[in-house]
Design an enzyme around this catalytic site. Structure first.
Site, short mmCIF file in Angstrom:
data_model
loop_
_atom_site.label_atom_id
_atom_site.label_comp_id
_atom_site.label_asym_id
_atom_site.label_seq_id
_atom_site.Cartn_x
_atom_site.Cartn_y
_atom_site.Cartn_z
N SER A 63 2.87 -7.21 -4.30
CA SER A 63 4.29 -7.50 -4.59
C SER A 63 5.04 -5.85 -4.56
O SER A 63 6.08 -5.99 -4.65
CB SER A 63 4.63 -7.89 -5.78
OG SER A 63 4.43 -9.22 -5.70
N SER A 70 7.15 -9.70 -4.92
CA SER A 70 7.98 -10.10 -6.02
C SER A 70 8.95 -8.92 -6.38
O SER A 70 9.84 -8.99 -6.77
CB SER A 70 7.09 -10.50 -7.03
OG SER A 70 6.47 -9.54 -7.80
N LYS A 103 11.49 -2.56 -12.24
CA LYS A 103 11.42 -4.08 -12.02
C LYS A 103 11.65 -4.59 -13.40
O LYS A 103 10.93 -4.13 -14.45
CB LYS A 103 10.08 -4.38 -11.37
CG LYS A 103 9.75 -5.79 -11.19
CD LYS A 103 8.49 -5.97 -10.31
CE LYS A 103 8.19 -7.22 -10.01
NZ LYS A 103 6.68 -7.58 -9.43
#
Ligand code: GLN
Length: 495
Positions: free
Chosen positions: A178, A154, A79
């Site tokens: 997330s 997210s 990420k």
């Protein structure tokens, strides 16, 4: 032969057996990425050349008989909230566009040490604020099960790349859900470890008392492999726990759930807004465990209706403080100031204001304003301090529940993946995606999202297991048992 990019365990076995090289695996991953990116746009940065070079080194080391790490030759995506010295780190924000960290996050360094091949950085909600990856300044990511829908957020990009068959493993971060919510939306296993289990050094801070890095994969077995590599004490993170890390592989193998006390969160099943298909998936999971000999007990978390309000005070407060560093002067985006603007406010203040105005998106600004307000004189006691007190009660609820049950079972999300654009105009609707996930962050406990079936429309559903602090092993046992008894995690999208 077709290369099983959906299983790190299998890729390790095939390399050890001499049937596949790291370069072959990496090339297959890069080809698959090139094929699926036009449909899902999950990467903010692709590192094809560096990935091949890393794979070549693994192959050379293997033929020289050198010791290899536990993830040797496995393609992994990260990420874009984690610092990487050889790739940009943007947090999917204009504010950090083009930023290159001079160092690797500890988890990234551990991945490299373990022999993982980093294939790129994945899209996310800006600074990890959101539940659909749509607050990204780098474009919208599609869900591999239906690209007109969100992969969640997210860590939406990190979920999408695994679900699209790009690579078997990815790293996400979870401040309020997330990792778990995108895992549920994409039919993956995603774990938020205990606060402090995994180093936050080099994880760009959103809400420091809640943030935690964790693994995403199809199966518990693969997620455990990645968790093993990233877990453990790190002197560079003052909140890192100096606790020994168990050998999770033995927990993957220990799948007998007879006598395991599974606490069912009945209140969450009656929660307004919970879609019937999600409810059904949880009830079916209860049946699976019951028939395998687990003991099902009802537990309640009496303050759970305060989770979202508490989270949406504490997280923005911490964010407003953490994000004050992006001022257009130190690093990141700097707006150009006209002579008139400089004359009006002074050059420094004008630079701060305009850089922040242009560099941050609407959701990030909303959080900064909420947090700044809640921390300001006169409101601090009424909001921030009150939220901290409620957080204490929420933790107490979990302590009491874990006196009755070994793990807690409930929903991850109120619904399956929603359509892109469906909730972007209504922040409150977006915040309600976090109804079942933020409790674990507020309490600091580990939690995992497991694939649990599909809606009539063919969209993935998840269930969540939560355990007491440092009991990731329990989640791995119970999760691996579930995957032995079900086939949800073995379904693949047709993308
Ligand atoms: N959806 C939550 C939020 O917007 C959680 C985000 C996260 O875990 N990073 O804050």
């Amino acid at each position: 032969m077709s290369i099983p990019l959906d299983s790190a365990t299998e890729l390790l076995r095939l390399q050890a057996a001499g049937e596949l090289s790291a370069v072959q695996i990496t090339q297959a991953a890069l080809d698959r990425i090139a094929a699926t990116e036009p449909q899902i746009s999950a990467f903010t940065h692709r590192a094809d050349e560096a990935a091949i070079a890393a794979a070549e080194k693994i192959d050379r080391d293997r033929s020289a008989g050198l010791p290899l790490g536990p993830l040797a030759g496995i393609p992994v995506a990260v990420k874009d909230v984690l610092c990487t010295r050889d790739m940009p780190t943007t947090c999917s924000s204009k504010m950090l566009a083009g930023y290159h960290s001079p160092y690797d996050a500890t988890v990234v360094a551990r991945l490299r040490q373990a022999g993982a091949v980093l294939v790129g950085k994945t899209n996310m909600d800006e600074f990890a604020m959101g539940a659909s990856t749509e607050t990204s300044a780098m474009g919208v990511t599609g869900n591999p099960w239906d690209p007109s829908r969100t992969p969640g957020g997210s860590s939406g990009g990190a979920a999408a790349v695994v679900a699209a068959g790009n690579c078997p493993l990815s790293l996400g971060s979870d401040t309020g859900g997330s990792i778990r919510q995108p895992a549920a939306f994409c039919s993956l296993t995603g774990m938020k470890p205990t606060y402090g289990r995994v180093s936050r050094y080099g994880l760009v801070a959103f809400a420091s008392s809640l943030d935690q890095v964790g693994p995403m994969a199809w199966t518990v077995e693969d997620a455990a492999l990645l968790l093993q590599v990233i877990s453990g004490f790190d002197p560079a993170d003052s909140t890192s726990l100096d606790e020994s890390v168990p050998n999770f592989a033995s927990d993957v193998a220990a799948t007998d759930v007879r006598g395991l006390r599974i606490g069912v969160l009945r209140d969450s099943l009656d929660q307004e807004g919970l879609e019937p298909e999600v409810r059904r998936a949880v009830l079916e999971a209860i049946d699976v465990y019951r028939s395998a000999g687990a003991e099902i007990v009802d537990v309640s978390l009496p303050h759970s209706h305060y989770w979202v309000p508490t989270y949406y005070v504490i997280a923005p407060c911490e964010a407003s403080s953490n994000l004050s560093r992006y001022d257009g002067a130190h690093y990141g985006y700097r707006a150009a100031i006209s002579d008139a603007e400089a004359a009006e406010r002074g050059p420094l203040l004008a630079t701060y204001c305009k850089s922040r105005d242009e560099g941050f998106g609407a959701e990030v600004k909303r959080r900064i304003m909420l947090g700044t307000y809640a921390l300001s004189t006169g409101y601090y006691d009424a909001y921030y301090l009150k939220a901290l007190k409620v957080r204490r009660l929420i933790r107490g609820d979990f302590d009491a529940a874990f006196a009755q049950a070994d793990v807690l079972l409930g929903p991850v999300t109120p619904s399956a993946a929603f359509r892109l654009g469906e909730k972007t105009d209504d922040p409150l609707q977006m915040y309600l995606c976090d109804l079942f996930t933020v409790g674990a962050n507020l309490a600091g406990i580990p939690a995992v999202s497991l694939p649990a079936g599909f809606t009539a429309e063919g969209l993935p559903l998840g269930v969540q297991l939560q355990a007491p602090p440092l009991q990731e092993a329990r989640l791995i046992r119970a999760g691996a048992a579930f995957q032995k008894l079900t086939t949800h995690h073995a379904q693949r999208p047709t993308l």
